[in-house]
Enzyme design. Sequence first.
Site, mmCIF file in Angstrom:
data_model
loop_
_atom_site.group_PDB
_atom_site.id
_atom_site.type_symbol
_atom_site.label_atom_id
_atom_site.label_comp_id
_atom_site.label_asym_id
_atom_site.label_seq_id
_atom_site.Cartn_x
_atom_site.Cartn_y
_atom_site.Cartn_z
ATOM 1 N N HIS A 1 0.816 -1.216 0.000
ATOM 2 C CA HIS A 1 0.000 0.000 0.000
ATOM 3 C C HIS A 1 0.851 1.268 0.000
ATOM 4 O O HIS A 1 0.356 2.336 -0.343
ATOM 5 C CB HIS A 1 -1.072 -0.021 1.103
ATOM 6 C CG HIS A 1 -0.608 0.326 2.479
ATOM 7 N ND1 HIS A 1 -0.332 -0.627 3.436
ATOM 8 C CD2 HIS A 1 -0.400 1.514 3.088
ATOM 9 C CE1 HIS A 1 0.031 -0.028 4.569
ATOM 10 N NE2 HIS A 1 -0.005 1.268 4.384
ATOM 11 N N ASP B 1 1.218 -7.683 2.341
ATOM 12 C CA ASP B 1 1.356 -6.249 2.070
ATOM 13 C C ASP B 1 2.823 -5.825 1.908
ATOM 14 O O ASP B 1 3.396 -5.171 2.776
ATOM 15 C CB ASP B 1 0.694 -5.469 3.218
ATOM 16 C CG ASP B 1 0.371 -4.036 2.833
ATOM 17 O OD1 ASP B 1 0.910 -3.553 1.813
ATOM 18 O OD2 ASP B 1 -0.411 -3.387 3.563
ATOM 19 N N SER C 1 3.911 2.255 8.536
ATOM 20 C CA SER C 1 3.726 1.288 7.471
ATOM 21 C C SER C 1 5.037 1.072 6.749
ATOM 22 O O SER C 1 5.715 2.026 6.373
ATOM 23 C CB SER C 1 2.685 1.789 6.474
ATOM 24 O OG SER C 1 1.417 1.454 6.928
#
Length: 671
Positions: A84, A221, A606
């Site tokens: 992402h 991810d 992240s």
Amino acid sequence: MRKKFLLLVLIVFGALPVFADEGMWLPSLISQRIKDMQAKGFKLSAEDIYSINQSSLKDAIVHFGGGCTGELISDEGLLITNHHCGFGQIQSHSSVEHDYLKDGFWAMKRSEELPNPGLTVSFLEYMEDVTDRVLKGYRQEMTEQQRTELVRKNTEEIVNKATGGNENLRASVSPLYYGNQYYLFVYKVFRDVRLVGAPPSSIGKFGGDTDNWMWPRHTGDFSLFRVYADKNNEPAAYSEDNVPYKPKRFFNISAKGVKEGDFTMVYGFPGRTNEYIMSDAVEQIAKVSNPHKIKLRTLRLDVQRREMAKDQAVRIKYASKNASVSNSWKKWQGEMKGIIRLKAIENKKEFERNFSRWAEGKPEYEGLVEKMHDLYSSISELSLVSDYQGEALNAVELLRFAGTGQKNPEDFYKNYYMPIDKDIFIALFNEYDKSIPDKYKSPYFKKQMSEYGTAAVWADAVFDGPDMEKAAEIYRETNEYFSENIKPVLDSVNREINLLYRTYMRGQMEYDKAVGGTKVFYPDANSTLRVAYGNVKGYSPADAVYYLPGSTLEGIVQKDNPEIYDYDIPQKLRDLHAAGDYGTWETDGSVPVAFIATNHTSGGNSGSPVLDAEGNLIGVNFDRVWEGTMSDVVYDPQVCRNIALDIRYALFIIDKLAGAQHLLDEMNIIR
Ligand code: ARG
Ligand code: GLU
């Protein structure tokens, strides 16, 4: 007698190990935490984490793009971050012929790696306490305005001196503890960063917005990039002559796996937390702001979902927009519930009452919380008006496009579907009209609304055509009114509040000491490099339910459903599972996919490396659990968990799904 007692209390409590894993620590001050880290299992030293004399773990970490973290995993500049985080780049290289979002992308040789204009990664060279230099020349009698001006001037000098005109360096001075301290951060910025690999979205975004912010999770991810440098190993703009960057440090990867209780550490760039705010601010978040913003986004999401379900082309156009609207929408709900469940407002109120009593007779602190409380009350309504400006009036795409001209028409219309936007206009303008008191609405809005009678008739006049001048006019008129009549009041009171926080922050520390507390005050996150540490641990999200800390490929196959977009995995993954073809990545008859731990993280973490006790990479951070999303405001050791991709799932995908053995070859994998 009392002094002695206090001292005793301090010694007793100070000696007890702290069990809560709350905190995001400054790497350069990690020596203050290292004993606690080692008590929890960490095997390395403070110098291993951060050093200015030798290479250290920090040299393998980058601030990736605007708001993510990434880390180096080979001596040839190979970098891993989240899918992402690389989503925009992967999308930008995709077309109908080469749909890398859908099918994934793997450069099978260096010449196939794809450049990404505008993408940068920044390595922290060093950080330094510059409080004295920032406040040089400050005198007690100065007004706040004079102080601000002084800080600005001194900061500029410090920054210029730090970069010395070197265009590859970026420096910034960030306030910590509401300006009680200032730190200088100097980064080396690399501008040639190429896409190396990404799994299909059905792996990299598996579970989509349905599973987002939730455990158990099965999202692969991750994406891979490579940092390029000039022949002297220095940053350079993209050039065919550039070569892979030789980092000062890269992470060894441990494929040994994790189990419950293992030490873990997350080293990255958390964006923003507010751990020391008053009950009034927490109440505004949980009882006013979040509920209203959630309601407005529900209206938007309902329209988007309805139209996306009708038409595949529309679904693709709105995939990314829908994901970002949904992301905060879901987080705010978890945050609000968590704040209420923890009684954070009541607890803070009680703390404030005690603080107030203690502050009596202390000129610096007396009346402080009362004053801040009054200021907060004075802007409670205006804050809501501001929320509606952003989440209602300015959430209509056409108005923003016509009013700001920020996008070129081609980019705008590529991902635009007018029936969605028009229905959103109707829903949001009606809601704004209903919820905002007339005295805060612009005369323009009121006049239009009364002339058209309903938002639906008004929408016809804007969208049929469309009438771009009218769209621009709405954007201009409502925003001008807001900036001239609402924002100045809000800004000035907020400035005043922030200023008082500088004192209140100091007060909280002093008070804690005075009452024999043992609280350790870490600075709120502000997009600077931090260390969080804890251990792998399950949790109980509800009565009679316990979540294990690790997920596996079995869970992916259980969720697999070709009928549901978010759960439709690639056929090849189905085949690998059916054949049990897991190669060397098999663990207990399956492949580990993700795990949770007690590290205190936030948005911006992240892509952060999740490290084991020896500093080896065991995972890549990508989310938090829903029940723990209030940790930006208040941390609960019972339920606050970060979610990490288990590095072995990434290695399995690179190996078995992509067949990109050459990438594994350049990593240093410990088995
Ligand atoms: N919740 C994660 C974060 O805050 C992941 C967001 C991207 N994924 C998504 N399904 N929208 O950034
Ligand atoms: N997904 C978040 C990010 O993009 C990290 C999750 C969190 O907020 O902790 O930074």
